[in-house]
Design a protein around this motif. Structure first.
Motif, PDB file in Angstrom:
ATOM      1  N   GLU A  18       0.823  -1.209   0.000  1.00 55.89           N
ATOM      2  CA  GLU A  18       0.000   0.000   0.000  1.00 55.89           C
ATOM      3  C   GLU A  18       0.857   1.259   0.000  1.00 55.89           C
ATOM      4  O   GLU A  18       0.520   2.263  -0.643  1.00 55.89           O
ATOM      5  CB  GLU A  18      -0.931  -0.005   1.219  1.00 55.89           C
ATOM      6  N   ALA A  19       1.953   1.239   0.719  1.00 54.20           N
ATOM      7  CA  ALA A  19       2.808   2.429   0.780  1.00 54.20           C
ATOM      8  C   ALA A  19       3.361   2.782  -0.590  1.00 54.20           C
ATOM      9  O   ALA A  19       3.468   3.957  -0.947  1.00 54.20           O
ATOM     10  CB  ALA A  19       3.951   2.191   1.767  1.00 54.20           C
ATOM     11  N   VAL A  20       3.705   1.767  -1.369  1.00 53.19           N
ATOM     12  CA  VAL A  20       4.255   2.015  -2.702  1.00 53.19           C
ATOM     13  C   VAL A  20       3.157   2.526  -3.626  1.00 53.19           C
ATOM     14  O   VAL A  20       3.376   3.436  -4.436  1.00 53.19           O
ATOM     15  CB  VAL A  20       4.917   0.738  -3.264  1.00 53.19           C
ATOM     16  N   LEU A  21       1.951   1.977  -3.509  1.00 51.16           N
ATOM     17  CA  LEU A  21       0.827   2.475  -4.302  1.00 51.16           C
ATOM     18  C   LEU A  21       0.570   3.949  -3.993  1.00 51.16           C
ATOM     19  O   LEU A  21       0.284   4.747  -4.900  1.00 51.16           O
ATOM     20  CB  LEU A  21      -0.421   1.647  -4.017  1.00 51.16           C
ATOM     21  N   ALA A  22       0.678   4.319  -2.711  1.00 46.40           N
ATOM     22  CA  ALA A  22       0.470   5.716  -2.336  1.00 46.40           C
ATOM     23  C   ALA A  22       1.550   6.608  -2.923  1.00 46.40           C
ATOM     24  O   ALA A  22       1.268   7.722  -3.397  1.00 46.40           O
ATOM     25  CB  ALA A  22       0.444   5.839  -0.815  1.00 46.40           C
ATOM     26  N   LEU A  23       2.782   6.130  -2.919  1.00 47.89           N
ATOM     27  CA  LEU A  23       3.883   6.903  -3.500  1.00 47.89           C
ATOM     28  C   LEU A  23       3.665   7.121  -4.991  1.00 47.89           C
ATOM     29  O   LEU A  23       4.041   8.158  -5.548  1.00 47.89           O
ATOM     30  CB  LEU A  23       5.208   6.173  -3.274  1.00 47.89           C
ATOM     31  N   ALA A  24       3.062   6.135  -5.650  1.00 42.08           N
ATOM     32  CA  ALA A  24       2.849   6.206  -7.091  1.00 42.08           C
ATOM     33  C   ALA A  24       1.714   7.155  -7.461  1.00 42.08           C
ATOM     34  O   ALA A  24       1.617   7.584  -8.626  1.00 42.08           O
ATOM     35  CB  ALA A  24       2.555   4.816  -7.648  1.00 42.08           C
ATOM     36  N   GLY A  25       0.846   7.465  -6.504  1.00 47.77           N
ATOM     37  CA  GLY A  25      -0.232   8.410  -6.762  1.00 47.77           C
ATOM     38  C   GLY A  25      -1.174   7.987  -7.871  1.00 47.77           C
ATOM     39  O   GLY A  25      -1.669   8.819  -8.633  1.00 47.77           O
ATOM     40  N   GLY A  26      -1.426   6.700  -7.982  1.00 52.45           N
ATOM     41  CA  GLY A  26      -2.344   6.202  -8.994  1.00 52.45           C
ATOM     42  C   GLY A  26      -1.709   5.921 -10.338  1.00 52.45           C
ATOM     43  O   GLY A  26      -2.370   5.414 -11.242  1.00 52.45           O
ATOM     44  N   GLU A  27      -0.414   6.240 -10.474  1.00 50.45           N
ATOM     45  CA  GLU A  27       0.287   5.973 -11.723  1.00 50.45           C
ATOM     46  C   GLU A  27       0.849   4.545 -11.725  1.00 50.45           C
ATOM     47  O   GLU A  27       0.785   3.823 -10.729  1.00 50.45           O
ATOM     48  CB  GLU A  27       1.416   6.989 -11.922  1.00 50.45           C
ATOM     49  N   ALA A  28       1.416   4.152 -12.852  1.00 60.10           N
ATOM     50  CA  ALA A  28       1.925   2.787 -13.011  1.00 60.10           C
ATOM     51  C   ALA A  28       3.068   2.496 -12.038  1.00 60.10           C
ATOM     52  O   ALA A  28       3.875   3.370 -11.718  1.00 60.10           O
ATOM     53  CB  ALA A  28       2.415   2.582 -14.445  1.00 60.10           C
TER      54      ALA A  28
END
Length: 263
Positions: A18-28
């Motif tokens: 989840e932390a990495v998804l948040a860092l990505a801000g919805g991008e790939a």
């Protein structure tokens, strides 16, 4: 127990924390590496890299080492570090170059191996021992080896050339290190994947400095050359030494490879 797990590019679907998804801000988010400790590295759409590890691996220690080494050597710049109950993450800026085990360089192994050797020599020559606050000494690593042996670590976790030893034999053999040849600031994990190679085949940068510290240069050299056998095939180890500018020291090579397995 299984044989040693080599770090590699993930070939199966990866659950993105989840932390990495948040860092990505919805991008790939693209998984680019999995290490032997359960850690994952992702490339974000804007070029940043996010390294994620389970709790307790010590990414803060790596961030400190990257910040220190970056004053003299080509290493990734730390942008952010954080942690939650699920794990830890370290975000770094992109740095030009491809891993020495990228398909491009697996197809040109001699070029990659020369870059590994030359890059390691540049690293050892550039970083000042007198100013280094980090330790990777034999004494510290032997303490880690003793902890691992006490937890039941043994031959099944070692590379093939050491599996004929039992833990007591291996610990006895590793007890007295050879005299120090040259004290340097070692990378601490100088395996082939952690050298980046420029598009022209030259050395570009080093990554994964979580174990950086002062030690004999052979602690790095022995493992850097060894790793070319795992990643590029037999026959390239001596090219690492040649490119570094040193004659192979078989006693020190054997010692530091066994210490690598034990610690």
């Amino acid at each position: 127990m299984s044989a040693p797990m080599l770090a590699s590019v993930p070939t199966e679907p990866v659950t993105v924390p989840e932390a990495v998804l948040a860092l990505a801000g919805g991008e790939a988010v693209t998984p680019v590496w999995r290490n032997g400790l359960g850690g994952l590295t992702f490339r974000l759409a804007d070029g940043r890299y996010a390294k994620w590890s389970p709790p307790g691996v010590g990414l803060r220690a790596e961030a400190e080492r990257l910040a220190w080494a970056g004053r003299w050597a080509r290493v990734p710049r730390v942008l952010e570090i954080g942690a939650d109950a699920e794990g830890e993450w370290l975000v770094t800026a992109p740095i030009p170059g491809r891993s020495a085990v990228d398909p491009r360089w697996l197809a040109e192994p001699a070029t990659a191996v020369v870059a590994i050797g030359r890059g390691l020599r540049l690293f050892h020559d550039a970083l000042p021992v007198a100013e280094c606050p980090f330790d990777w000494s034999v004494e510290r690593r032997l303490a880690q080896a003793d902890e691992r042996i006490a937890r039941g670590s043994g031959p099944a976790e070692w590379f093939a050339e050491h599996r004929h030893l039992d833990p007591e034999q291996a610990r006895a053999r590793i007890g007295e290190p050879p005299p120090i040849d040259r004290l340097v600031v070692c990378h601490g994990d100088a395996c082939a994947p952690n050298t980046l190679v420029a598009d022209d085949g030259g050395f570009a940068a080093h990554v994964d400095l979580g174990s950086l510290g002062i030690a004999d240069r052979w602690a790095d050299l022995a493992v850097a050359a060894w790793s070319t056998e795992w990643n590029h095939g037999p026959g390239y180890a001596d090219l690492v030494y040649e490119s570094y500018g040193v004659v192979p020291d078989r006693e020190r090579i054997a010692y530091y490879r066994l210490l690598w397995d034990l610690s």
